[in-house]
Write an enzyme that holds these catalytic residues in place. Sequence first.
Site, PDB file in Angstrom:
ATOM      1  N   PHE A 157       0.892  -1.267  -0.091  1.00  0.00           N
ATOM      2  CA  PHE A 157      -0.121  -0.037  -0.156  1.00  0.00           C
ATOM      3  C   PHE A 157       0.802   1.217  -0.097  1.00  0.00           C
ATOM      4  O   PHE A 157       1.797   1.756   1.012  1.00  0.00           O
ATOM      5  CB  PHE A 157      -1.020   0.206   1.198  1.00  0.00           C
ATOM      6  CG  PHE A 157      -1.881   1.376   1.022  1.00  0.00           C
ATOM      7  CD1 PHE A 157      -2.974   1.218   0.178  1.00  0.00           C
ATOM      8  CD2 PHE A 157      -1.475   2.230   1.886  1.00  0.00           C
ATOM      9  CE1 PHE A 157      -3.999   2.535   0.399  1.00  0.00           C
ATOM     10  CE2 PHE A 157      -2.337   3.513   1.756  1.00  0.00           C
ATOM     11  CZ  PHE A 157      -3.297   3.571   1.027  1.00  0.00           C
ATOM     12  N   ASP A 242       9.751   2.938   1.497  1.00  0.00           N
ATOM     13  CA  ASP A 242       8.381   3.592   1.840  1.00  0.00           C
ATOM     14  C   ASP A 242       8.269   3.618   3.157  1.00  0.00           C
ATOM     15  O   ASP A 242       7.813   2.729   3.852  1.00  0.00           O
ATOM     16  CB  ASP A 242       7.103   3.067   1.067  1.00  0.00           C
ATOM     17  CG  ASP A 242       5.952   3.879   1.340  1.00  0.00           C
ATOM     18  OD1 ASP A 242       5.885   4.614   2.238  1.00  0.00           O
ATOM     19  OD2 ASP A 242       4.701   3.659   0.808  1.00  0.00           O
ATOM     20  N   LYS A 271       2.989  11.559   6.588  1.00  0.00           N
ATOM     21  CA  LYS A 271       2.464  11.351   8.048  1.00  0.00           C
ATOM     22  C   LYS A 271       3.177  12.218   8.972  1.00  0.00           C
ATOM     23  O   LYS A 271       2.961  13.377   9.284  1.00  0.00           O
ATOM     24  CB  LYS A 271       2.203   9.776   8.094  1.00  0.00           C
ATOM     25  CG  LYS A 271       1.456   9.264   6.895  1.00  0.00           C
ATOM     26  CD  LYS A 271       0.833   8.087   7.526  1.00  0.00           C
ATOM     27  CE  LYS A 271      -0.052   7.226   6.514  1.00  0.00           C
ATOM     28  NZ  LYS A 271      -1.234   8.117   6.010  1.00  0.00           N
TER      29      LYS A 271
END
Length: 415
Positions: A157, A242, A271
Amino acid sequence: MTTGTTASVPSDPIGGLAGTPAEVQRAEARTAHNYHPLPVVLAHGEGAWMTDIEGNRFLDLLAGYSALNFGHGHPRLLAAAHAQLDKLTLTSRAFVHDAFADFCATLGDLCGKELVLPMNTGAEAVETAVKLARKWGYEVKGVAADRARIVVASGNFHGRTTTIVGFSDDPDARDGFGPFAPGFDTVPYGDLAALRAAITPETVAVLVEPIQGEGGVIIPPDGYLRGVRKICTAENVLFAADEIQAGLGRTGRTFACDHEEVVPDLYVLGKALGGGIVPVSAVVGDRDVLGVLRPGQHGSTFGGNPLACAVGREVVAMLRTGEPQARAAELGLLLRERLDAMVGHGVVAVRSRGLWAGVDIDPAIGTGREICERLMARGVLAKDTHGSTIRLAPPLVVTPDDLTWGLDQLAAVLT
């Protein structure tokens, strides 16, 4: 770091889900249904706790999918944001502002890299990494034009842009959004032999999450990241990690790659870099990779804006102390101990690293969604994924007492 309030049951625990709050109904009436939120309307947050519009308190065990690693309303981050709000909030990258250089320098130093390319969202950072890898492949590695390929992992994801969902194997993310961009090869996550076999002379990068968050906190086999690094180096391929969810203290180290003492060619960050205040993301690497970009080839109006840089700079300063990482490692032991005790008592399996856990619920007890609804009724907010799994990611400022209380609620709903 500040800590949460003393653990306690919310002032007026929700007694069930028979009625949906009117504010939720209003929101759903005027919003595209791309989320299925729990029926709670939040109005205030402090530390690891949130309060809804009716005054009910909830322990936050999701932390904005790791965007709130430092909790709600951290005073250092709010002070940095407030100070910058009074000065300058946006110039666009057409000009240089006085917070830009410091942010890029401190983040680059944290990563041990030379250059930083700031963006806004995690998906933007992944798209940026894809563009950089292709450009590097053509200009440095010598891959023929439009032939570059990137190896990705199953169960990944990386966001929800059309390019990214094109190499997702999640039908909810992918179905109905084609046609998709070519140039991606998928191999099983954690399988080094399959990764090695997938690399060709046209491969420019391997893009993986060091821990798959949306997949349910899937941790690869020991040595996997070292193996990825070794293969990429041997084959002259970029290793793009990531770390959008896993990085910046969540796992007990600054980066999840640090657990195997691995340094990727590109860190993809987001984030928590924005402190839960503004969206901030970045791709960080050395000059031989990021230096392939020229003016006009990539950009963002808001990327690297003064407010984002001020908050991001303070986030980096907090991480430089090592305190958030140490706290996540220490509390992670408590989290794992309590969750392991639930295996066989409504829990099928647990995967965790630091203050991050994937909890597989026994289907006989209920779905992940149903367990999250029961938790909400007891004053705890968490989120399910892939049907039967609950992800737990408390803010790193959570106190041991609050964390213990929250896990007590999970044990209670499972029985």
